[in-house]
Design an enzyme around this catalytic site. Structure first.
Site, PDB file in Angstrom:
ATOM      1  NE  ARG A  30      -2.591   6.622  -9.727  1.00  0.00           N
ATOM      2  CZ  ARG A  30      -3.733   6.114 -10.168  1.00  0.00           C
ATOM      3  NH1 ARG A  30      -4.875   6.718  -9.946  1.00  0.00           N
ATOM      4  NH2 ARG A  30      -3.742   4.995 -10.846  1.00  0.00           N
ATOM      5  CG  ASP A  71      -5.566   2.366 -12.269  1.00  0.00           C
ATOM      6  OD1 ASP A  71      -5.761   3.529 -11.896  1.00  0.00           O
ATOM      7  OD2 ASP A  71      -6.018   1.371 -11.669  1.00  0.00           O
ATOM      8  CG  MET A  72       1.374   2.137 -16.472  1.00  0.00           C
ATOM      9  SD  MET A  72       0.746   2.396 -18.155  1.00  0.00           S
ATOM     10  CE  MET A  72       1.091   4.133 -18.404  1.00  0.00           C
TER      11      MET A  72
HETATM   12  C1  LIG Z   1      -3.127   6.011  -5.179  1.00  0.00           C
HETATM   13  C2  LIG Z   1      -2.346   4.855  -5.728  1.00  0.00           C
HETATM   14  C3  LIG Z   1      -2.560   4.434  -7.030  1.00  0.00           C
HETATM   15  C4  LIG Z   1      -1.818   3.378  -7.570  1.00  0.00           C
HETATM   16  N1  LIG Z   1      -1.986   3.043  -8.884  1.00  0.00           N
HETATM   17  C5  LIG Z   1      -1.151   2.140  -9.443  1.00  0.00           C
HETATM   18  C6  LIG Z   1      -1.175   1.876 -10.842  1.00  0.00           C
HETATM   19  O1  LIG Z   1      -1.983   2.419 -11.598  1.00  0.00           O
HETATM   20  N2  LIG Z   1      -0.276   0.981 -11.340  1.00  0.00           N
HETATM   21  C7  LIG Z   1       0.653   0.346 -10.539  1.00  0.00           C
HETATM   22  O2  LIG Z   1       1.484  -0.414 -11.053  1.00  0.00           O
HETATM   23  N3  LIG Z   1       0.664   0.547  -9.212  1.00  0.00           N
HETATM   24  C8  LIG Z   1      -0.201   1.425  -8.636  1.00  0.00           C
HETATM   25  N4  LIG Z   1      -0.155   1.647  -7.279  1.00  0.00           N
HETATM   26  C9  LIG Z   1       0.643   0.745  -6.404  1.00  0.00           C
HETATM   27  C10 LIG Z   1       2.091   1.186  -6.336  1.00  0.00           C
HETATM   28  O3  LIG Z   1       2.752   0.922  -7.561  1.00  0.00           O
HETATM   29  C11 LIG Z   1       2.856   0.432  -5.218  1.00  0.00           C
HETATM   30  O4  LIG Z   1       2.843  -0.941  -5.500  1.00  0.00           O
HETATM   31  C12 LIG Z   1       2.281   0.624  -3.830  1.00  0.00           C
HETATM   32  O5  LIG Z   1       1.854   1.946  -3.624  1.00  0.00           O
HETATM   33  C13 LIG Z   1       3.333   0.269  -2.738  1.00  0.00           C
HETATM   34  O6  LIG Z   1       4.422   1.134  -2.834  1.00  0.00           O
HETATM   35  P1  LIG Z   1       4.665   2.400  -1.859  1.00  0.00           P
HETATM   36  O7  LIG Z   1       4.920   3.589  -2.713  1.00  0.00           O
HETATM   37  O8  LIG Z   1       3.564   2.559  -0.924  1.00  0.00           O
HETATM   38  O9  LIG Z   1       6.052   2.126  -1.165  1.00  0.00           O
HETATM   39  P2  LIG Z   1       6.618   0.877  -0.356  1.00  0.00           P
HETATM   40  O10 LIG Z   1       8.047   1.205  -0.126  1.00  0.00           O
HETATM   41  O11 LIG Z   1       6.270  -0.402  -1.024  1.00  0.00           O
HETATM   42  O12 LIG Z   1       5.827   0.934   1.007  1.00  0.00           O
HETATM   43  C14 LIG Z   1       6.033   1.975   1.963  1.00  0.00           C
HETATM   44  C15 LIG Z   1       5.263   1.613   3.226  1.00  0.00           C
HETATM   45  O13 LIG Z   1       3.854   1.679   2.960  1.00  0.00           O
HETATM   46  C16 LIG Z   1       3.180   0.619   3.602  1.00  0.00           C
HETATM   47  N5  LIG Z   1       2.602  -0.278   2.581  1.00  0.00           N
HETATM   48  C17 LIG Z   1       2.833  -0.259   1.238  1.00  0.00           C
HETATM   49  N6  LIG Z   1       2.092  -1.196   0.612  1.00  0.00           N
HETATM   50  C18 LIG Z   1       1.384  -1.818   1.570  1.00  0.00           C
HETATM   51  C19 LIG Z   1       0.429  -2.872   1.568  1.00  0.00           C
HETATM   52  N7  LIG Z   1       0.043  -3.477   0.446  1.00  0.00           N
HETATM   53  N8  LIG Z   1      -0.095  -3.272   2.754  1.00  0.00           N
HETATM   54  C20 LIG Z   1       0.249  -2.666   3.910  1.00  0.00           C
HETATM   55  N9  LIG Z   1       1.155  -1.660   3.984  1.00  0.00           N
HETATM   56  C21 LIG Z   1       1.704  -1.232   2.838  1.00  0.00           C
HETATM   57  C22 LIG Z   1       4.199  -0.102   4.458  1.00  0.00           C
HETATM   58  O14 LIG Z   1       4.190   0.514   5.727  1.00  0.00           O
HETATM   59  C23 LIG Z   1       5.493   0.187   3.726  1.00  0.00           C
HETATM   60  O15 LIG Z   1       6.615   0.123   4.556  1.00  0.00           O
HETATM   61  C24 LIG Z   1      -0.883   2.704  -6.739  1.00  0.00           C
HETATM   62  C25 LIG Z   1      -0.661   3.132  -5.433  1.00  0.00           C
HETATM   63  C26 LIG Z   1      -1.360   4.199  -4.922  1.00  0.00           C
HETATM   64  C27 LIG Z   1      -1.079   4.639  -3.522  1.00  0.00           C
END
Ligand SMILES: Cc1cc2nc3c(=O)[nH]c(=O)nc-3n(C[C@H](O)[C@H](O)[C@H](O)COP(=O)(O)OP(=O)(O)OC[C@H]3O[C@@H](n4cnc5c(N)ncnc54)[C@H](O)[C@@H]3O)c2cc1C
Length: 307
Positions: free
Chosen positions: A182, A132-133
């Site tokens: 990722r 992870d980051m």
């Molecule tokens: C597999 C995976 C691994 C990850 N690993 C890391 C990591 O190592 N380091 C790091 O900094 N971040 C990590 N993240 C989190 C990432 O950085 C984002 O904060 C998170 O994925 C929300 O962004 P989004 O791309 O879904 O887009 P967004 O534009 O935030 O969300 C798009 C849509 O997804 C849905 N959604 C998003 N988040 C939520 C929520 N919490 N609850 C309910 N609905 C939601 C909503 O419908 C929203 O409109 C990871 C995410 C995933 C999916």
């Protein structure tokens, strides 16, 4: 970044709040939306259930900022045991670890060796290790350990965050290693000279990085994983992959357990490679606050559980 988001991320670092939340039944109920259970067995069962719908899994034990060598060793031993479980149950499950959970701050050299050990065992178990980051202050140390492991031939992937201004350069420097990347948007609160404060800029940066990854993937120089629930972005990536004639299977989509389950199933049914990242463990407070921060509307869900 909205005020609500900043406050929630700041709250995630409060040991007092963590203790208060852990003791409250309503909070434990609310958190269950994002994790199948606190114990490993629940996570392995969830992985087995996803496998039936053609969806893979990535398992992660919640925890971060471990500062004692003994605690870090316990985390490593736990993950070695998880890999035994994955092998025994023949699960298509990978691991994702946070380096501060694996003792980065206690002893970086030990942490590096633990990554090598976990990556080797993951390979032997037919699994794969992701790193992870975390906050931007850990990016250099994380990429350093990643480069060391990958440079020595370990099969390991690392997460890059699109919101960081430095990420395009980091990606270019990693490409000679034929890495697995990722790509996520980024979940922490960072100053604006470090990370784009506006969501629109983060989304643009994400797509530009995704295009770069797809082009490199076609030449087998990178294995990209798109970690997002943003369906508009997902569809743009799929369209770009089709334009580039990037075969399905050379890239994957990873989503978090409990978020956009409909999209997980739809993508898998459309023939895309999909994995769900399943978290488990008792140290869920900081991680849960970040999930609330991503969508402050989730706070209503917590309040409903309180009532
Ligand atoms: C597999 C995976 C691994 C990850 N690993 C890391 C990591 O190592 N380091 C790091 O900094 N971040 C990590 N993240 C989190 C990432 O950085 C984002 O904060 C998170 O994925 C929300 O962004 P989004 O791309 O879904 O887009 P967004 O534009 O935030 O969300 C798009 C849509 O997804 C849905 N959604 C998003 N988040 C939520 C929520 N919490 N609850 C309910 N609905 C939601 C909503 O419908 C929203 O409109 C990871 C995410 C995933 C999916």
């Amino acid at each position: 970044m909205s005020l609500a988001r900043r406050l929630l991320i700041r709250a995630s670092r409060s040991p007092w709040l963590a203790e208060q939340f852990r003791r409250r039944a309503f909070a434990r109920r609310a958190v269950r939306r994002f994790l199948p259970g606190e114990d490993l067995g629940a996570a392995l069962d969830a992985a087995a259930a996803f496998a039936k719908s053609g969806i893979g899994a990535v398992l992660t034990q919640l925890g971060e900022q471990v500062r004692s060598a003994a605690d870090a060793e316990a985390v490593r031993d736990h993950y070695l045991m998880v890999l035994d479980g994955i092998r025994a149950r023949k699960l298509a499950a990978q691991l994702s670890i946070k380096l501060t959970h694996l003792g980065l701050e206690a002893d970086a050299a030990w942490c590096r060796r633990a990554v090598d050990e976990l990556a080797a065992k993951a390979k032997a178990a037919g699994s794969f290790l992701w790193i992870d980051m975390e906050e931007s202050s850990y990016v250099d140390a994380t990429l350093d350990i990643y480069r060391g492991a990958r440079g020595a031939g370990a099969e390991v992937g690392v997460c890059l965050q699109a919101y960081l201004r430095r990420t395009p350069k980091d990606l270019e420097r990693l490409l000679p290693l034929r890495p697995a990347i990722r790509l996520v948007k980024g979940a922490y609160s960072e100053p604006s000279h470090v990370a784009f404060p506006k969501k629109a800029d983060v989304d643009l940066a994400y797509f530009a990085l995704a295009e770069r990854l797809l082009a490199e993937a076609r030449a087998s120089r990178v294995t990209p994983v798109f970690g997002t629930h943003d369906e508009r972005l997902i569809e743009r990536i799929r369209a770009r992959a089709a334009e580039l004639k990037a075969a399905r299977g050379i890239y994957e989509f990873h989503l978090l357990y409990g978020i956009r389950a409909d999209a997980q199933r739809r993508l898998a049914a459309a023939g895309e490679k999909v994995r769900v990242l399943i978290s488990y463990g008792t140290a869920w407070f900081a991680w849960y606050m970040r999930r609330l921060a991503e969508r402050p509307a989730n706070i209503w869900f917590v309040l409903r559980n309180l009532i």
